[in-house]
Design a protein around this motif. Structure first.
Motif, PDB file in Angstrom:
ATOM      1  N   GLU A  95       6.056   0.002  -8.298  1.00 53.06           N
ATOM      2  CA  GLU A  95       6.974   1.004  -7.758  1.00 53.06           C
ATOM      3  C   GLU A  95       7.957   1.442  -8.858  1.00 53.06           C
ATOM      4  O   GLU A  95       7.570   1.521 -10.006  1.00 53.06           O
ATOM      5  CB  GLU A  95       7.676   0.486  -6.493  1.00 53.06           C
ATOM      6  CG  GLU A  95       7.333   1.292  -5.266  1.00 53.06           C
ATOM      7  CD  GLU A  95       7.495   2.814  -5.434  1.00 53.06           C
ATOM      8  OE1 GLU A  95       6.530   3.534  -5.098  1.00 53.06           O
ATOM      9  OE2 GLU A  95       8.559   3.293  -5.883  1.00 53.06           O
ATOM     10  N   LYS A 117       4.697  11.623  -6.692  1.00 56.45           N
ATOM     11  CA  LYS A 117       5.257  10.289  -6.953  1.00 56.45           C
ATOM     12  C   LYS A 117       4.189   9.181  -7.092  1.00 56.45           C
ATOM     13  O   LYS A 117       3.350   9.255  -7.977  1.00 56.45           O
ATOM     14  CB  LYS A 117       6.278   9.925  -5.856  1.00 56.45           C
ATOM     15  CG  LYS A 117       7.348  10.958  -5.606  1.00 56.45           C
ATOM     16  CD  LYS A 117       8.206  11.335  -6.802  1.00 56.45           C
ATOM     17  CE  LYS A 117       9.097  10.258  -7.339  1.00 56.45           C
ATOM     18  NZ  LYS A 117      10.307  10.007  -6.572  1.00 56.45           N
ATOM     19  N   THR A 118       4.244   8.157  -6.214  1.00 57.74           N
ATOM     20  CA  THR A 118       3.288   7.042  -6.320  1.00 57.74           C
ATOM     21  C   THR A 118       1.854   7.556  -6.434  1.00 57.74           C
ATOM     22  O   THR A 118       1.060   7.067  -7.239  1.00 57.74           O
ATOM     23  CB  THR A 118       3.355   6.144  -5.066  1.00 57.74           C
ATOM     24  OG1 THR A 118       4.690   5.710  -4.875  1.00 57.74           O
ATOM     25  CG2 THR A 118       2.457   4.922  -5.215  1.00 57.74           C
ATOM     26  N   HIS A 140      -2.432  -1.964   0.413  1.00 60.31           N
ATOM     27  CA  HIS A 140      -1.120  -1.323   0.513  1.00 60.31           C
ATOM     28  C   HIS A 140      -0.573  -1.499   1.927  1.00 60.31           C
ATOM     29  O   HIS A 140      -1.248  -1.119   2.889  1.00 60.31           O
ATOM     30  CB  HIS A 140      -1.244   0.168   0.170  1.00 60.31           C
ATOM     31  CG  HIS A 140       0.050   0.905   0.157  1.00 60.31           C
ATOM     32  ND1 HIS A 140       1.189   0.413  -0.462  1.00 60.31           N
ATOM     33  CD2 HIS A 140       0.404   2.109   0.675  1.00 60.31           C
ATOM     34  CE1 HIS A 140       2.171   1.293  -0.314  1.00 60.31           C
ATOM     35  NE2 HIS A 140       1.729   2.322   0.367  1.00 60.31           N
ATOM     36  N   ASN A 183       1.235  -0.018   4.069  1.00 58.60           N
ATOM     37  CA  ASN A 183       1.779   1.159   4.735  1.00 58.60           C
ATOM     38  C   ASN A 183       0.594   1.834   5.426  1.00 58.60           C
ATOM     39  O   ASN A 183      -0.557   1.541   5.103  1.00 58.60           O
ATOM     40  CB  ASN A 183       2.442   2.087   3.704  1.00 58.60           C
ATOM     41  CG  ASN A 183       3.193   3.265   4.339  1.00 58.60           C
ATOM     42  OD1 ASN A 183       3.332   3.339   5.565  1.00 58.60           O
ATOM     43  ND2 ASN A 183       3.652   4.180   3.502  1.00 58.60           N
ATOM     44  N   PHE A 237      -0.600   7.970   4.648  1.00 55.11           N
ATOM     45  CA  PHE A 237       0.504   8.356   3.755  1.00 55.11           C
ATOM     46  C   PHE A 237      -0.055   8.876   2.435  1.00 55.11           C
ATOM     47  O   PHE A 237      -0.949   8.282   1.853  1.00 55.11           O
ATOM     48  CB  PHE A 237       1.418   7.147   3.505  1.00 55.11           C
ATOM     49  CG  PHE A 237       2.804   7.520   3.042  1.00 55.11           C
ATOM     50  CD1 PHE A 237       3.851   7.608   3.951  1.00 55.11           C
ATOM     51  CD2 PHE A 237       3.067   7.795   1.708  1.00 55.11           C
ATOM     52  CE1 PHE A 237       5.138   7.942   3.536  1.00 55.11           C
ATOM     53  CE2 PHE A 237       4.345   8.145   1.283  1.00 55.11           C
ATOM     54  CZ  PHE A 237       5.380   8.219   2.203  1.00 55.11           C
ATOM     55  N   TRP A 238       0.461   9.990   1.966  1.00 56.81           N
ATOM     56  CA  TRP A 238      -0.053  10.673   0.755  1.00 56.81           C
ATOM     57  C   TRP A 238      -1.535  11.057   0.885  1.00 56.81           C
ATOM     58  O   TRP A 238      -2.204  11.236  -0.127  1.00 56.81           O
ATOM     59  CB  TRP A 238       0.138   9.827  -0.507  1.00 56.81           C
ATOM     60  CG  TRP A 238       1.545   9.721  -1.036  1.00 56.81           C
ATOM     61  CD1 TRP A 238       2.196   8.561  -1.381  1.00 56.81           C
ATOM     62  CD2 TRP A 238       2.463  10.769  -1.345  1.00 56.81           C
ATOM     63  NE1 TRP A 238       3.447   8.838  -1.854  1.00 56.81           N
ATOM     64  CE2 TRP A 238       3.639  10.183  -1.832  1.00 56.81           C
ATOM     65  CE3 TRP A 238       2.408  12.175  -1.222  1.00 56.81           C
ATOM     66  CZ2 TRP A 238       4.762  10.941  -2.226  1.00 56.81           C
ATOM     67  CZ3 TRP A 238       3.511  12.927  -1.596  1.00 56.81           C
ATOM     68  CH2 TRP A 238       4.659  12.309  -2.088  1.00 56.81           C
ATOM     69  N   ARG A 266      -3.901   9.256   1.527  1.00 52.29           N
ATOM     70  CA  ARG A 266      -4.705   8.273   0.799  1.00 52.29           C
ATOM     71  C   ARG A 266      -6.065   8.047   1.452  1.00 52.29           C
ATOM     72  O   ARG A 266      -7.062   7.850   0.770  1.00 52.29           O
ATOM     73  CB  ARG A 266      -3.956   6.938   0.722  1.00 52.29           C
ATOM     74  CG  ARG A 266      -2.819   6.925  -0.290  1.00 52.29           C
ATOM     75  CD  ARG A 266      -2.189   5.532  -0.337  1.00 52.29           C
ATOM     76  NE  ARG A 266      -1.223   5.409  -1.405  1.00 52.29           N
ATOM     77  CZ  ARG A 266       0.097   5.286  -1.233  1.00 52.29           C
ATOM     78  NH1 ARG A 266       0.621   5.278  -0.015  1.00 52.29           N
ATOM     79  NH2 ARG A 266       0.906   5.167  -2.273  1.00 52.29           N
ATOM     80  N   HIS A 276      11.653   0.271  -3.986  1.00 45.82           N
ATOM     81  CA  HIS A 276      11.615   1.709  -3.685  1.00 45.82           C
ATOM     82  C   HIS A 276      12.998   2.188  -3.265  1.00 45.82           C
ATOM     83  O   HIS A 276      13.720   1.466  -2.575  1.00 45.82           O
ATOM     84  CB  HIS A 276      10.606   1.964  -2.558  1.00 45.82           C
ATOM     85  CG  HIS A 276      10.283   3.417  -2.355  1.00 45.82           C
ATOM     86  ND1 HIS A 276      11.163   4.312  -1.788  1.00 45.82           N
ATOM     87  CD2 HIS A 276       9.175   4.123  -2.676  1.00 45.82           C
ATOM     88  CE1 HIS A 276      10.608   5.516  -1.767  1.00 45.82           C
ATOM     89  NE2 HIS A 276       9.400   5.428  -2.298  1.00 45.82           N
ATOM     90  N   HIS A 322       7.041   5.561 -11.420  1.00 46.07           N
ATOM     91  CA  HIS A 322       7.907   6.717 -11.717  1.00 46.07           C
ATOM     92  C   HIS A 322       9.348   6.225 -11.737  1.00 46.07           C
ATOM     93  O   HIS A 322       9.604   5.073 -11.385  1.00 46.07           O
ATOM     94  CB  HIS A 322       7.749   7.834 -10.672  1.00 46.07           C
ATOM     95  CG  HIS A 322       7.817   7.313  -9.253  1.00 46.07           C
ATOM     96  ND1 HIS A 322       8.993   6.922  -8.661  1.00 46.07           N
ATOM     97  CD2 HIS A 322       6.841   7.059  -8.346  1.00 46.07           C
ATOM     98  CE1 HIS A 322       8.744   6.483  -7.446  1.00 46.07           C
ATOM     99  NE2 HIS A 322       7.445   6.535  -7.218  1.00 46.07           N
TER     100      HIS A 322
HETATM  101  C1  GP9 Z   1       4.334   4.903   0.207  1.00 49.67           C
HETATM  102  C2  GP9 Z   1       4.621   4.381  -1.154  1.00 49.67           C
HETATM  103  C3  GP9 Z   1       5.856   4.996  -1.739  1.00 49.67           C
HETATM  104  O1  GP9 Z   1       3.117   4.475   0.752  1.00 49.67           O
HETATM  105  O2  GP9 Z   1       3.512   4.502  -1.976  1.00 49.67           O
HETATM  106  O3  GP9 Z   1       5.630   6.279  -2.125  1.00 49.67           O
HETATM  107  P1  GP9 Z   1       6.607   7.105  -3.089  1.00 49.67           P
HETATM  108  O4  GP9 Z   1       7.718   7.620  -2.236  1.00 49.67           O
HETATM  109  O5  GP9 Z   1       7.122   6.195  -4.150  1.00 49.67           O
HETATM  110  O6  GP9 Z   1       5.741   8.163  -3.631  1.00 49.67           O
END
Ligand code: GP9
Ligand code: MN
Length: 423
Positions: A38, A83-84, A130, A132, A136-137, A139, A199, A259
């Motif tokens: 992170e 981001k991630t 992961h 989460n 998210f994103w 993925r 984070h 990042h």
């Molecule tokens: C969310 C985690 C954080 O699943 O990967 O994402 P970020 O906000 O750092 O892109």
């Protein structure tokens, strides 16, 4: 159009950096574990709090070469708004993320020739861990496109209140619950663990830490040290557990900060942290350094000063695994190669080389931060722009549809299903 791909292939092929024989194929057939640390920034490595406490004592040991680990101290994140996920995208594809929007969300159905697919066709089992939700994103879509066979998302973890904070699993219970899944993978495996505790807005629940936060007049900065320290302990646990599981000596471990965590909004406090009067644009560019650690069994480590960025990691790993990527469309070069190109393009137009930091059109010497004539940066800016433009063409035109490296076998996405095997 599709003829662009020939120009691009010529460009990437002629920029290919021949592997260093001291590293080439030294990890052939070994497992691979990526660990996303992170928002860990390099300033925190070997930093001591005013009371003398180290923030990341375990990672600091690795910078001295402990556990056969190489630390890259001049390594930069190159992420955009994804981001991630942008960092993940670079690690697996050696393409740049987009200047507008997260590539995971915008181009999840493109054709890629990504690391998971490359390893899978060589008999590796491929998996992401992961804590989460998988969407998210985007993925769950993108991981299929990249060729990941398995995705252990929040469904596989005990997401109870004491185990979770912010986006999901705290790092310690996450590592603990990941180990059995990881050790049950068929070897060799290619895997990635995405940590979450360090984070924004940082900080830990009281019961999870005794580390004293900073006192720099900015709670985000103050708490950053606490979660970075917690993560450091979680990573130490991971190393211990991998040793116990008998995996450590045949596994390459790549750990990276994805990042920045502390934006320019926190510069007043960051000036105090770094003992400076103010954070200049040059300083801010250096704050985009994120740590990169690579554990390579039986290869002596230590700190190296090679300049590089996230786009360079895949070619580096492939060399270690003894896989020739000369025919792949990739924009990074092997960090261990004598021919590694020390030019790091950023999505905001800035460029950093081993000599200069080009920030907002101004050029500074890395050695002392002194501003020099802008024209000195021009050749590097031109190369950086070309790399970014070519990468954008590949992604926006979905050009890898028209080009398949010799020997590459595209993943059969229709066979991948993350819903079937729950715990
Ligand atoms: C969310 C985690 C954080 O699943 O990967 O994402 P970020 O906000 O750092 O892109
Ligand atoms: Mn992140």
């Amino acid at each position: 159009d599709s003829s662009d791909i020939n120009d691009i292939q010529n460009f990437t092929k002629s920029n290919f950096a021949a592997p260093n024989p001291n590293y080439y194929a030294k990890a052939k057939g070994m497992n691979v574990i990526y660990v996303s640390l992170e928002s860990l920034q390099s300033f925190a490595i070997n930093y001591k709090m005013p009371n003398g406490q180290e923030v990341t004592p375990f990672l600091n040991k690795l910078t001295t070469g402990a556990d056969d680990t190489t630390y890259f101290k001049n390594f930069y994140h190159q992420t955009g708004s994804g981001k991630t996920s942008d960092a993940e995208f670079m690690m697996e594809n050696s393409l740049f993320p987009l200047s507008q929007g997260p590539v995971f969300q915008m181009k999840g159905f493109n054709t890629y020739q990504a690391a998971p697919a490359m390893m899978n066709q060589r008999g590796y089992e491929t998996a992401v861990f992961h804590g989460n939700v998988k969407s998210f994103w985007n993925r769950d879509q993108m991981y299929k496109t990249l060729g990941y066979e398995r995705f252990f998302d929040s469904k596989y973890y005990d997401m109870s209140a004491e185990n979770t904070k912010n986006y999901g699993m705290k790092d310690k219970p996450f590592i603990k619950e990941t180990l059995p899944y990881l050790s049950n993978l068929k070897q060799p495996f290619y895997s990635k663990l995405i940590l979450l505790s360090n984070h924004f807005p940082f900080g830990m629940d009281k019961e999870d830490t005794t580390f004293q936060p900073g006192d720099f007049g900015d709670s985000v900065v103050d708490n950053y040290f606490q979660s970075a320290n917690y993560m450091d302990q979680a990573v130490e646990q991971l190393f211990t557990d991998l040793k116990k599981a008998g995996l450590f000596d045949n596994t390459v471990i790549i750990m990276y900060g994805d990042h920045y965590g502390l934006s320019e909004n926190h510069n007043d406090a960051m000036a105090k942290v770094l003992g400076k009067d103010e954070i200049t644009p040059f300083d801010n560019a250096q704050l985009q350094k994120v740590p990169l650690f690579i554990h390579i069994p039986k290869i002596a480590g230590g700190t190296v000063s090679t300049y590089g960025g996230e786009v360079d990691v895949r070619p580096t790993l492939m060399s270690l695994l003894g896989i020739n990527t000369k025919n792949y469309i990739q924009f990074g070069t092997d960090l261990f190669s004598k021919q590694h190109r020390q030019i790091i393009p950023f999505r905001n137009g800035d460029v950093i080389t081993n000599k200069y930091s080009i920030v907002g059109g101004n050029v500074y010497e890395n050695s002392d931060g002194k501003q020099v004539e802008a024209s000195l940066g021009k050749p590097y800016e031109d190369i950086a722009k070309k790399m970014l433009d070519y990468s954008d063409k590949v992604i926006y035109g979905d050009l890898l549809r028209f080009y398949q490296p010799k020997g590459f076998i595209a993943p059969d996405v229709s066979k991948i299903n993350y819903n079937t095997d729950q715990k």
